[in-house]
Design a protein around this motif. Structure first.
Motif, mmCIF file in Angstrom:
data_model
loop_
_atom_site.group_PDB
_atom_site.id
_atom_site.type_symbol
_atom_site.label_atom_id
_atom_site.label_comp_id
_atom_site.label_asym_id
_atom_site.label_seq_id
_atom_site.Cartn_x
_atom_site.Cartn_y
_atom_site.Cartn_z
ATOM 1 N N CYS A 175 97.554 41.113 -2.629
ATOM 2 C CA CYS A 175 96.710 41.289 -1.443
ATOM 3 C C CYS A 175 97.121 40.356 -0.296
ATOM 4 C CB CYS A 175 95.246 41.027 -1.782
ATOM 5 S SG CYS A 175 94.633 42.016 -3.153
ATOM 6 N N GLY B 163 90.938 46.986 -3.705
ATOM 7 C CA GLY B 163 89.999 47.653 -2.802
ATOM 8 C C GLY B 163 89.091 48.691 -3.448
ATOM 9 N N THR C 165 90.952 41.515 -1.967
ATOM 10 C CA THR C 165 90.561 41.976 -0.620
ATOM 11 C C THR C 165 89.060 41.836 -0.372
ATOM 12 O OG1 THR C 165 90.244 44.272 -1.355
ATOM 13 C CG2 THR C 165 92.438 43.668 -0.564
ATOM 14 N N LYS D 296 89.531 40.616 5.421
ATOM 15 C CA LYS D 296 90.119 40.623 6.769
ATOM 16 C C LYS D 296 89.245 39.936 7.827
ATOM 17 C CE LYS D 296 94.036 43.027 6.362
ATOM 18 N NZ LYS D 296 94.362 42.315 5.110
#
Ligand code: DX5
Ligand code: ZN
Length: 222
Positions: free
Chosen positions: A12, A146, A200, A206
């Motif tokens: 990741c 994910g 993730t 993110k």
């Protein structure tokens, strides 16, 4: 209770920023680097191989935590140049020779771990408890980052902790892998997990900064 540890899932990571990421991990005391090895047979995906492992050992002092999602792993252990102190997990569904394979990992000075897909019962471990340093409980079906947590696996973690404790194997590590989000990690810790694969949904999320994500994750698994 075994102290909690973080093992970020390197599949990741942003490869373009790898050196920087690894120095943050060292500064933050990250305990292991989780390396997902997929062969396109045991799982429907290909990723991270022997060269990547070699490169990681050159770039960082943090020990590897190898997750071998490959068929007949017992025939391929030599490919990985396994080092003392590393964790090596192989899937019980991928070998006919689990006991022999676990011993072969320990012979290399590494810690032997049996990985279980969500549908695989804990009873496969009944006769290899003396050969185990850890159990890797997959909380999604292996192959991709994910995905969403399979709720029944939370009960499985608690069942596994009880199963080990009742038999006198309370020292055996329970690793959890798959959608170990901040929220899920807290529940997994309560259920008895001690080694957490961060992907993730946590450390590599993110919308957060790497250091902040690590701090938040540490808090969740205290
Ligand atoms: C598969 C991998 C994934 C993943 C974990 O063995 O280890 O489970 O990278 O990260 P998430 O599920 O949070 O994307
Ligand atoms: Zn993994």
């Amino acid at each position: 209770m075994i102290p909690s540890k973080i093992t970020p899932s390197m599949m990741c990571a942003d490869l373009a920023r790898l050196p920087e990421t690894l120095s943050v991990f060292t500064e933050e005391g990250i305990e292991y680097l989780h390396i997902d090895v997929m062969d396109g047979h045991f799982v429907n995906n290909l990723c991270l191989g022997t060269d990547f492992c070699r490169q990681m050992r050159r770039m960082s002092e943090i020990p590897l935590d190898l997750h071998l999602m490959i068929e007949e792993p017992e025939k391929k252990l030599d490919w990985f140049d396994i080092q003392p102190g590393e964790f090596v997990a192989l899937h019980v569904e991928a070998t006919n020779h689990l006991q022999r394979a676990l011993c072969a990992i320990r012979e290399r000075g590494a810690k032997a771990m049996a990985a279980l897909c969500p549908a695989t019962p804990l009873s496969v471990l009944d006769y290899v408890l003396d050969d185990l340093d850890g159990v890797l409980i997959m909380t999604v079906n292996p192959g991709f980052a994910g995905q969403k947590l399979i709720p029944a696996t939370l009960d499985k973690i608690a069942d596994c902790r009880r199963y080990l404790d009742e038999r006198g194997y309370g020292h055996v590590t329970i690793e959890v892998d798959g959608n170990v989000s901040f929220e899920n990690a807290e529940k997994m810790r309560a259920a008895g997990a001690d080694l957490f694969v961060a992907g993730t949904s946590s450390v590599f999320a993110k919308d957060g900064d790497l250091r902040e994500n690590i701090a938040k994750f540490r808090k969740a698994i205290r």
